[in-house]
Design an enzyme around this catalytic site. Structure first.
Site, PDB file in Angstrom:
ATOM      1  N   LEU A 117       0.824  -1.209   0.000  1.00 42.60           N
ATOM      2  CA  LEU A 117       0.000   0.000   0.000  1.00 42.60           C
ATOM      3  C   LEU A 117       0.861   1.263   0.000  1.00 42.60           C
ATOM      4  CD1 LEU A 117      -2.806  -1.092   2.503  1.00 42.60           C
ATOM      5  CD2 LEU A 117      -2.962  -0.928   0.023  1.00 42.60           C
ATOM      6  N   LYS A 138      15.515  -6.708   2.022  1.00 40.49           N
ATOM      7  CA  LYS A 138      16.010  -5.702   2.973  1.00 40.49           C
ATOM      8  C   LYS A 138      17.466  -5.932   3.384  1.00 40.49           C
ATOM      9  CE  LYS A 138      11.520  -4.421   4.796  1.00 40.49           C
ATOM     10  NZ  LYS A 138      10.677  -4.163   5.961  1.00 40.49           N
TER      11      LYS A 138
END
Ligand code: ATR
Length: 263
Positions: free
Chosen positions: A15, A65
Site C-alpha cells: 500500500l 532488505k
C-alpha cells in the site's frame, strides 16, 4: 518530476504507492511513486538508477532488505544495527541505506499508549522485520524478549546478534505481557497459528505485524479471550512517514483520512 519505487517480491499488495501518492497530492509535491516486482539480480541496476538520478528514492520490502546492503555506499546507524534497509536515497552523491521500520514500530506502540518498560514480550517468527522489532523494543526499555521460530536455526542466528534473547521451542509458549506475530501466518485469511488461547489468559497485548487482512485469526482469537489487539497498520504508516520526511523534508499529516485510506 521526481520518481520513487517500492521494490519487493511479492509486491502487489503493497500500500506504499497509495500512501505516498496521497501525501504528494496533499503537500503539492511533483512526484510519482510506483511498485516494482523484481528479482535479486535487478537490485544493483535499480540502485544505480538512484545514483544517476533516474530515481530519487527506493523503499525495500521482503525479501530484499538485507540484500540491498551490499549495493549502497553507506548505512545509517539503524540500518547497521538491524542489518536491514527499507529506505534508500541519495545524499551528497552517495547512496544511503536507512531503516525506518525500527522507529515505525516504536511510534506505533507509543501512539497506542502502551508502556513496554520492563514488560515480557514473546516474538513469533525470525524473518526480515524481526531485528527491527527487537531494536524498537529495546529502545523502549523492554524487560525480556522471548522468541520462537519454526526453523530453530534462524532463531539461533538472531541470538548470536541479540545475546539476551531467550529462544523457545516452536509450539511452546513463554509467559508474556505482549505477543507479536512476525510470521507470515495470517496473510491468507484461513491461516491459523496454533496457540492455546485459554491457557494464555486475558489482558495481554496481541500485536500482529500484518495489516492486510486487518484482523488475522491471531487477533480475532485474542479478542475472544479478552486481550487487547493491534495490527501492523500504524507501524506501516509511521515507517512510510519517516521515509517521506527524509526524502522530501516535509512531515505529512497522519490524520483520520490518512488512516482510513488504507482500510
Ligand atoms: P524471510 O524469512 O524471507 O525474511 P519473512 O516473510 O520475513 O521472510 O518471514 C517469514 C516468517 O514466517 C519466518 O519466521 C517463517 O518461519 P521459518 O523461518 O521457519 O520459515 C514464518 N513462517 C511462514 N510460514 C510459516 C508456517 N506455516 N508455520 C510457521 N512459521 C511460518
Amino acid at each position: 518530476m521526481k520518481k520513487y519505487l517500492v521494490i519487493g517480491n511479492p509486491v502487489k499488495h503493497s500500500l506504499s504507492p497509495k500512501l505516498h501518492n496521497y501525501w504528494f497530492k496533499k503537500n503539492n509535491i511533483d512526484a510519482i511513486y510506483e511498485k516494482k516486482l523484481i528479482k535479486e539480480n535487478d537490485v544493483e541496476k535499480l540502485i544505480s538508477e538512484v545514483r544517476n538520478k533516474k530515481l530519487d528514492g527506493i523503499n525495500v520490502t521482503v525479501p530484499f532488505k538485507q540484500v540491498v546492503i551490499s549495493y549502497v555506499d553507506e548505512l545509517s546507524l539503524e540500518a547497521k544495527e538491524s542489518q536491514s534497509v527499507n529506505t534508500i536515497f541519495r545524499k551528497d552523491n552517495k547512496i544511503l541505506g536507512h531503516n525506518t521500520d525500527i522507529s515505525g514500530f516504536e511510534l506505533a506502540i507509543r501512539s497506542k499508549g502502551y508502556d513496554i518498560k520492563n514488560k515480557k514480550v514473546f516474538i513469533l517468527g525470525a524473518g526480515g522485520v524481526v531485528p527491527s522489532i527487537i531494536l524498537g523494543l529495546k529502545k523502549m526499555g523492554v524487560g525480556k524478549i522471548f522468541l520462537s521460530n519454526r526453523t530453530h536455526s534462524k532463531a539461533i542466528k538472531l541470538k548470536e546478534i541479540f545475546s539476551d534473547l531467550e529462544i523457545i521451542k516452536w509450539g511452546e509458549i513463554a509467559e508474556f505481557n505482549m505477543i507479536i506475530n512476525a510470521t507470515s501466518i495470517g496473510l491468507n485469511s484461513n491461516d491459523e497459528i496454533k496457540l492455546n488461547y485459554s491457557a494464555i489468559g486475558s489482558n495481554k497485548l496481541f500485536y500482529d505485524v500484518i495489516y492486510n487482512p486487518k484482523q488475522t485469526n491471531f487477533l480475532v482469537n485474542a479478542k475472544k479471550f479478552g486481550n487487547q489487539t493491534e495490527n501492523g497498520k500504524m507501524m506501516f504508516i509511521y515507517q512510510a512517514h519517516q521515509s517521506f520526511t527524509i526524502w522530501h523534508k516535509v512531515m505529512p499529516k497522519i490524520d483520520e483520512e490518512t488512516i482510513k485510506l488504507l482500510d
